[in-house]
Design an enzyme around this catalytic site. Sequence first.
Site, PDB file in Angstrom:
ATOM      1  CG  LEU A 101     -13.398  -9.232   2.513  1.00  0.00           C
ATOM      2  CD1 LEU A 101     -14.306  -8.495   1.134  1.00  0.00           C
ATOM      3  CD2 LEU A 101     -14.381  -9.329   3.612  1.00  0.00           C
TER       4      LEU A 101
ATOM      5  CB  THR B 277      -2.476  -8.795  -0.838  1.00  0.00           C
ATOM      6  OG1 THR B 277      -2.076  -8.728  -2.190  1.00  0.00           O
ATOM      7  CG2 THR B 277      -1.768 -10.024  -0.078  1.00  0.00           C
TER       8      THR B 277
ATOM      9  CG  HIS C  29       4.046  -1.952  -4.741  1.00  0.00           C
ATOM     10  ND1 HIS C  29       3.027  -2.830  -4.663  1.00  0.00           N
ATOM     11  CD2 HIS C  29       5.081  -2.777  -4.939  1.00  0.00           C
ATOM     12  CE1 HIS C  29       3.209  -3.912  -5.230  1.00  0.00           C
ATOM     13  NE2 HIS C  29       4.534  -4.236  -5.376  1.00  0.00           N
TER      14      HIS C  29
ATOM     15  CB  CYS D 214      18.575  18.658 -10.458  1.00  0.00           C
ATOM     16  SG  CYS D 214      16.873  18.050 -11.078  1.00  0.00           S
TER      17      CYS D 214
ATOM     18  CG  ASN E 149      -1.868  -1.254   1.104  1.00  0.00           C
ATOM     19  OD1 ASN E 149      -2.204  -1.782   0.096  1.00  0.00           O
ATOM     20  ND2 ASN E 149      -2.378  -1.646   2.357  1.00  0.00           N
TER      21      ASN E 149
HETATM   22  C1  BV8 Z   1       8.407  -6.085 -11.234  1.00  0.00           C
HETATM   23  C2  BV8 Z   1       1.792   1.030  -6.912  1.00  0.00           C
HETATM   24  C3  BV8 Z   1      10.547  -6.502 -12.315  1.00  0.00           C
HETATM   25  C4  BV8 Z   1       1.206   2.360  -6.957  1.00  0.00           C
HETATM   26  C5  BV8 Z   1       1.493  -1.170  -8.051  1.00  0.00           C
HETATM   27  C6  BV8 Z   1       3.373 -12.124 -15.503  1.00  0.00           C
HETATM   28  C7  BV8 Z   1       3.912 -13.132 -14.301  1.00  0.00           C
HETATM   29  C8  BV8 Z   1       4.452 -12.475 -13.381  1.00  0.00           C
HETATM   30  C9  BV8 Z   1       4.977 -11.040 -13.223  1.00  0.00           C
HETATM   31  C10 BV8 Z   1       4.576 -10.421 -14.269  1.00  0.00           C
HETATM   32  C11 BV8 Z   1       3.798 -10.868 -15.449  1.00  0.00           C
HETATM   33  N1  BV8 Z   1       3.465  -9.714 -16.163  1.00  0.00           N
HETATM   34  C12 BV8 Z   1       4.106  -8.747 -15.491  1.00  0.00           C
HETATM   35  C13 BV8 Z   1       4.725  -8.925 -14.552  1.00  0.00           C
HETATM   36  C14 BV8 Z   1       5.214  -8.177 -13.559  1.00  0.00           C
HETATM   37  C15 BV8 Z   1       3.970  -7.273 -12.871  1.00  0.00           C
HETATM   38  C16 BV8 Z   1       2.967  -7.960 -12.227  1.00  0.00           C
HETATM   39  O1  BV8 Z   1       3.026  -8.748 -11.424  1.00  0.00           O
HETATM   40  N2  BV8 Z   1       2.039  -7.899 -13.121  1.00  0.00           N
HETATM   41  C17 BV8 Z   1       0.598  -8.508 -12.840  1.00  0.00           C
HETATM   42  C18 BV8 Z   1      -0.466  -7.857 -13.120  1.00  0.00           C
HETATM   43  C19 BV8 Z   1       0.486  -9.973 -13.602  1.00  0.00           C
HETATM   44  N3  BV8 Z   1       4.903  -6.670 -11.438  1.00  0.00           N
HETATM   45  C20 BV8 Z   1       5.611  -5.866 -11.846  1.00  0.00           C
HETATM   46  O2  BV8 Z   1       5.897  -4.966 -12.859  1.00  0.00           O
HETATM   47  C21 BV8 Z   1       6.255  -5.312 -10.376  1.00  0.00           C
HETATM   48  N4  BV8 Z   1       7.768  -5.092 -10.833  1.00  0.00           N
HETATM   49  O3  BV8 Z   1       8.239  -7.312 -11.442  1.00  0.00           O
HETATM   50  O4  BV8 Z   1       9.743  -5.551 -11.776  1.00  0.00           O
HETATM   51  C22 BV8 Z   1      11.735  -5.780 -12.419  1.00  0.00           C
HETATM   52  C23 BV8 Z   1      13.000  -6.625 -12.383  1.00  0.00           C
HETATM   53  C24 BV8 Z   1      14.368  -5.908 -12.442  1.00  0.00           C
HETATM   54  C25 BV8 Z   1      13.967  -4.726 -12.975  1.00  0.00           C
HETATM   55  C26 BV8 Z   1      13.031  -3.724 -13.209  1.00  0.00           C
HETATM   56  C27 BV8 Z   1      11.920  -4.742 -13.138  1.00  0.00           C
HETATM   57  C28 BV8 Z   1       5.860  -4.166  -9.845  1.00  0.00           C
HETATM   58  C29 BV8 Z   1       4.562  -4.134  -9.200  1.00  0.00           C
HETATM   59  C30 BV8 Z   1       4.168  -2.969  -8.565  1.00  0.00           C
HETATM   60  C31 BV8 Z   1       2.980  -2.168  -9.210  1.00  0.00           C
HETATM   61  N5  BV8 Z   1       2.420  -1.034  -8.324  1.00  0.00           N
HETATM   62  N6  BV8 Z   1       0.864   0.135  -7.503  1.00  0.00           N
HETATM   63  C32 BV8 Z   1      -0.169   2.531  -6.974  1.00  0.00           C
HETATM   64  O5  BV8 Z   1      -0.651   2.097  -5.601  1.00  0.00           O
HETATM   65  O6  BV8 Z   1      -0.797   3.206  -7.683  1.00  0.00           O
HETATM   66  S1  BV8 Z   1       0.501  -2.521  -7.800  1.00  0.00           S
HETATM   67  C33 BV8 Z   1      -1.250  -2.645  -7.255  1.00  0.00           C
HETATM   68  O7  BV8 Z   1      -1.454  -3.851  -7.089  1.00  0.00           O
HETATM   69  C34 BV8 Z   1      -0.998  -2.113  -5.636  1.00  0.00           C
HETATM   70  O8  BV8 Z   1      -0.094  -1.200  -5.517  1.00  0.00           O
HETATM   71  C35 BV8 Z   1      -1.000  -3.117  -4.912  1.00  0.00           C
HETATM   72  O9  BV8 Z   1       0.147  -3.278  -4.308  1.00  0.00           O
HETATM   73  C36 BV8 Z   1      -1.089  -4.206  -6.162  1.00  0.00           C
HETATM   74  C37 BV8 Z   1      -1.943  -5.501  -5.500  1.00  0.00           C
HETATM   75  O10 BV8 Z   1      -2.980  -5.255  -5.330  1.00  0.00           O
HETATM   76  P1  BV8 Z   1      -3.916  -5.695  -3.699  1.00  0.00           P
HETATM   77  O11 BV8 Z   1      -3.142  -4.829  -2.592  1.00  0.00           O
HETATM   78  O12 BV8 Z   1      -3.679  -7.277  -3.449  1.00  0.00           O
HETATM   79  O13 BV8 Z   1      -5.151  -5.217  -4.151  1.00  0.00           O
HETATM   80  P2  BV8 Z   1      -6.364  -5.849  -4.831  1.00  0.00           P
HETATM   81  O14 BV8 Z   1      -7.467  -4.869  -5.010  1.00  0.00           O
HETATM   82  O15 BV8 Z   1      -5.593  -6.577  -6.095  1.00  0.00           O
HETATM   83  O16 BV8 Z   1      -7.157  -6.971  -4.013  1.00  0.00           O
HETATM   84  C38 BV8 Z   1      -7.646  -6.588  -2.591  1.00  0.00           C
HETATM   85  C39 BV8 Z   1      -7.614  -7.909  -1.811  1.00  0.00           C
HETATM   86  O17 BV8 Z   1      -8.060  -7.365  -0.502  1.00  0.00           O
HETATM   87  C40 BV8 Z   1      -8.582  -8.901  -2.374  1.00  0.00           C
HETATM   88  O18 BV8 Z   1      -8.119 -10.045  -2.183  1.00  0.00           O
HETATM   89  C41 BV8 Z   1     -10.119  -8.670  -1.746  1.00  0.00           C
HETATM   90  O19 BV8 Z   1     -10.533 -10.115  -1.359  1.00  0.00           O
HETATM   91  C42 BV8 Z   1      -9.483  -8.263  -0.270  1.00  0.00           C
HETATM   92  N7  BV8 Z   1     -10.140  -7.397   0.638  1.00  0.00           N
HETATM   93  C43 BV8 Z   1     -11.066  -6.464   0.281  1.00  0.00           C
HETATM   94  N8  BV8 Z   1     -11.715  -5.798   1.060  1.00  0.00           N
HETATM   95  C44 BV8 Z   1     -11.442  -6.438   2.311  1.00  0.00           C
HETATM   96  C45 BV8 Z   1     -10.084  -7.472   1.963  1.00  0.00           C
HETATM   97  N9  BV8 Z   1      -9.499  -8.269   2.793  1.00  0.00           N
HETATM   98  C46 BV8 Z   1      -9.917  -8.183   4.023  1.00  0.00           C
HETATM   99  N10 BV8 Z   1     -11.053  -7.125   4.542  1.00  0.00           N
HETATM  100  C47 BV8 Z   1     -11.617  -6.336   3.839  1.00  0.00           C
HETATM  101  N11 BV8 Z   1     -12.529  -5.513   4.206  1.00  0.00           N
END
Ligand code: BV8
Length: 225
Positions: free
Chosen positions: A199, A173, A106, A136, A89
Amino acid sequence: MEKIVILTGAGISAESGLGTFRDEGGLWTQYALEDVATPEGFARDPVLVHEFYNARRAHAAEAVPNPAHLALARLEEALGGEVLIVTQNVDGLHEKAGCRNVLHMHGQLDRALCAGCGHRWEAPLEMSVEDACPACGARAVRPDVVWFGEMPYHMDRIDRELAEADIFAAIGTSGQVYPAAAFGQMAGAYGARTVELNLERSAASEDFGEMRHGPASKVVPAWVE
Ligand code: BV8
């Protein structure tokens, strides 16, 4: 003393009124991820990206920690340095709840980064393409958050902590973004006990030995107690 590593995602802040990404009405259903959370999107339309983060920064500034954040602060208070929070987050709710041992893998909404010289500073509430870097002077100011395709922060430290963890918990997550989505499997392979608090089942659930389903404001305090 047992070492506990806790990964948090947008779900822990949902009950503080901050949107998640992939739930119904979540951020990625209102904006295309490619437009607002990639370097290419920022290069294409920096005004849109600043608007997106300015809105989230204003929302996060108003948000208050919920019982889940407060329970983790109590856990850190009780166990001190044996608890590490690794959060995906970019809101500051863990710190607002009193946690000190927090790694923002992140980045953070309240930090600004100069894409020119790498200088980081506390972000103003509203950022724009007109802003100049205080170090800068370049007009290359961006939110200090990690976009898709960029390397998350603190990865070496996180890898070491996962190898030494006795307990690894993932809270709120969806297990869809890497490398965070692999932490449960890594910690388990190193011998940690793993628990998922959410959830419902996530994409990474099969990596966890225990699951506790329910809203974070209920299941996290119960787990901490
Ligand atoms: C990298 C920041 C390499 C800014 C974010 C294929 C396979 C593997 C990897 C990849 C692939 N294709 C591309 C990739 C890499 C990519 C990736 O994983 N893509 C995904 C889409 C497949 N990853 C990256 O690019 C990462 N970097 O790999 O770098 C590299 C290596 C060397 C040199 C250079 C590079 C970077 C990823 C970071 C991206 N930035 N955000 C911002 O916030 O705007 S990601 C974004 O999604 C969020 O930041 C968050 O961190 C992330 C995950 O989301 P969640 O937090 O899980 O939230 P979500 O809504 O998805 O889920 C909510 C959950 O809460 C649910 O489960 C729900 O049930 C639950 N919930 C809801 N309410 C409640 C609850 N639980 C309890 N109580 C409740 N009340």
